[in-house]
Design an enzyme around this catalytic site. Sequence first.
Site, PDB file in Angstrom:
ATOM      1  N   TYR A  15       0.797  -1.192  -0.083  1.00 47.00           N
ATOM      2  CA  TYR A  15      -0.098  -0.046   0.228  1.00 47.00           C
ATOM      3  C   TYR A  15       0.888   1.268   0.123  1.00 47.00           C
ATOM      4  CZ  TYR A  15       0.799   0.975   5.020  1.00 47.00           C
ATOM      5  OH  TYR A  15       1.202   1.170   6.289  1.00 47.00           O
TER       6      TYR A  15
ATOM      7  N   GLU B 173      11.635   2.223  14.371  1.00 41.70           N
ATOM      8  CA  GLU B 173      10.841   3.377  13.745  1.00 41.70           C
ATOM      9  C   GLU B 173       9.599   3.474  14.837  1.00 41.70           C
ATOM     10  OE1 GLU B 173       9.714   2.610   9.610  1.00 41.70           O
ATOM     11  OE2 GLU B 173       9.736   0.551  10.072  1.00 41.70           O
TER      12      GLU B 173
ATOM     13  N   LYS C 210       6.447  -2.022   2.068  1.00 35.34           N
ATOM     14  CA  LYS C 210       5.147  -1.549   2.334  1.00 35.34           C
ATOM     15  C   LYS C 210       4.123  -2.263   2.456  1.00 35.34           C
ATOM     16  CE  LYS C 210       3.374   3.087   3.098  1.00 35.34           C
ATOM     17  NZ  LYS C 210       3.375   2.977   4.867  1.00 35.34           N
TER      18      LYS C 210
ATOM     19  N   ARG D  39      -7.592 -20.670  -1.914  1.00 40.43           N
ATOM     20  CA  ARG D  39      -6.652 -20.353  -0.962  1.00 40.43           C
ATOM     21  C   ARG D  39      -5.570 -21.307  -1.116  1.00 40.43           C
ATOM     22  NH1 ARG D  39      -5.171 -22.225   4.136  1.00 40.43           N
ATOM     23  NH2 ARG D  39      -4.410 -20.630   5.528  1.00 40.43           N
TER      24      ARG D  39
ATOM     25  N   ARG E  71       8.218   4.137  -4.791  1.00 41.30           N
ATOM     26  CA  ARG E  71       8.229   3.187  -3.471  1.00 41.30           C
ATOM     27  C   ARG E  71       7.197   2.082  -3.952  1.00 41.30           C
ATOM     28  NH1 ARG E  71       7.599   5.124   2.307  1.00 41.30           N
ATOM     29  NH2 ARG E  71       5.499   5.410   1.637  1.00 41.30           N
TER      30      ARG E  71
HETATM   31  N1  PDD Z   1       2.710   5.099   7.217  1.00 41.68           N
HETATM   32  N2  PDD Z   1       7.475   3.864   8.796  1.00 41.68           N
HETATM   33  C1  PDD Z   1       6.421   3.159   8.791  1.00 41.68           C
HETATM   34  C2  PDD Z   1       6.344   1.591   9.542  1.00 41.68           C
HETATM   35  C3  PDD Z   1       5.309   3.711   7.983  1.00 41.68           C
HETATM   36  O1  PDD Z   1       4.001   2.820   8.139  1.00 41.68           O
HETATM   37  C4  PDD Z   1       5.392   4.814   7.471  1.00 41.68           C
HETATM   38  C5  PDD Z   1       4.196   5.313   6.647  1.00 41.68           C
HETATM   39  C6  PDD Z   1       6.465   5.541   7.824  1.00 41.68           C
HETATM   40  C7  PDD Z   1       6.553   6.982   6.807  1.00 41.68           C
HETATM   41  O2  PDD Z   1       6.758   6.938   5.449  1.00 41.68           O
HETATM   42  P1  PDD Z   1       6.175   8.028   4.556  1.00 41.68           P
HETATM   43  O3  PDD Z   1       7.036   9.270   4.989  1.00 41.68           O
HETATM   44  O4  PDD Z   1       6.567   7.655   3.243  1.00 41.68           O
HETATM   45  O5  PDD Z   1       4.710   8.144   4.803  1.00 41.68           O
HETATM   46  C8  PDD Z   1       7.419   5.067   8.382  1.00 41.68           C
HETATM   47  C9  PDD Z   1       1.739   5.617   6.553  1.00 41.68           C
HETATM   48  C10 PDD Z   1       1.607   7.057   6.544  1.00 41.68           C
HETATM   49  C11 PDD Z   1       0.317   4.747   6.971  1.00 41.68           C
HETATM   50  O6  PDD Z   1       0.509   3.686   7.279  1.00 41.68           O
HETATM   51  O7  PDD Z   1      -0.473   5.446   7.410  1.00 41.68           O
END
Ligand code: PDD
Length: 284
Positions: free
Chosen positions: A32, A180, A148, A99, A51
């Site tokens: 996503y 993070e 992601k 599945r 990305r």
């Molecule tokens: N989250 N680290 C993680 C684990 C994240 O899920 C996100 C983003 C970031 C920051 O990435 P970016 O600057 O590209 O948004 C770092 C999004 C915003 C979400 O899950 O809503």
Amino acid sequence: MRTVYVNGEYLPEDQAKVSVFDRGFLFADGVYEVTSVLGGKLIDFAGHAARLARSLSELGMKAPVDTDTLLEIHRELIARNGIEDGLVYLQVTRGAADRDFLYPDAETPPTLVLFTQAKPGLAEPDRAAKGWSVISIPDRRWGRRDIKTVQLLYPSMGKMMAKAAGADDAWMVEDGAVTEGTSNNAYIVKGDTIITRHLGEEILHGITRAAVLRLAAEAQMKVEERSFTIEEAQGADEAFITSASSFVMPVVEIDGTPIGDGTPGPMAARLREIYLDEARRKAV
Ligand code: PDD
């Protein structure tokens, strides 16, 4: 009612459907992106599209549409839903198949879903005026956090743990070092130096992170990309996080210890200002 996008169609949200056999639903086999919208325009769309392409390729998944089409869909949803400030959520899964742990054959069409979330005043200064308090929790996610994926159960549990502790978010810790936040990248400031974890498979390569570090370097600020501990963070002058939905957000407390004087710091404020300024100017 919101208009959402599913596999080539714009539909009222209560008429949009995805199969019960979708691999996103059964295996979290999907990726996503979340892109923010300010003044009706997309912030760093190119970064999010790049990305997404990388996440798909790391998992051997096909891109459902090309980048130009993706941009058109984002814009169409913003227009149809009258979004001034908010977010566009995009999800691609490996599609629907009976599945089986093995991937379905390569001809299986991927599922593409997008929807908007209105967030009036998303970039207003009062949102960052107080800053966040965070708690630390062990990082119990899988090992490829640079992709992601929609496997967000642990981050979701982390947010619940933070809420139960009366905090705004959780910073995750692995082998003694902060990885993070639950959905953001983490930073501390010591003197005139901004410190944030180096890139690798342990963290998501934030699009906001890349922009903020580039802007910091352009503004002659010192940046160190290395890991840090919760203890080092508690002794820092400032702390903050970055993400597409929060931009640059000060962190004022970690595990009950105030950072600096316990109020948002000047470096975070400056970075938020220069980031938002450029983001608005370059929005598409
Ligand atoms: N989250 N680290 C993680 C684990 C994240 O899920 C996100 C983003 C970031 C920051 O990435 P970016 O600057 O590209 O948004 C770092 C999004 C915003 C979400 O899950 O809503």
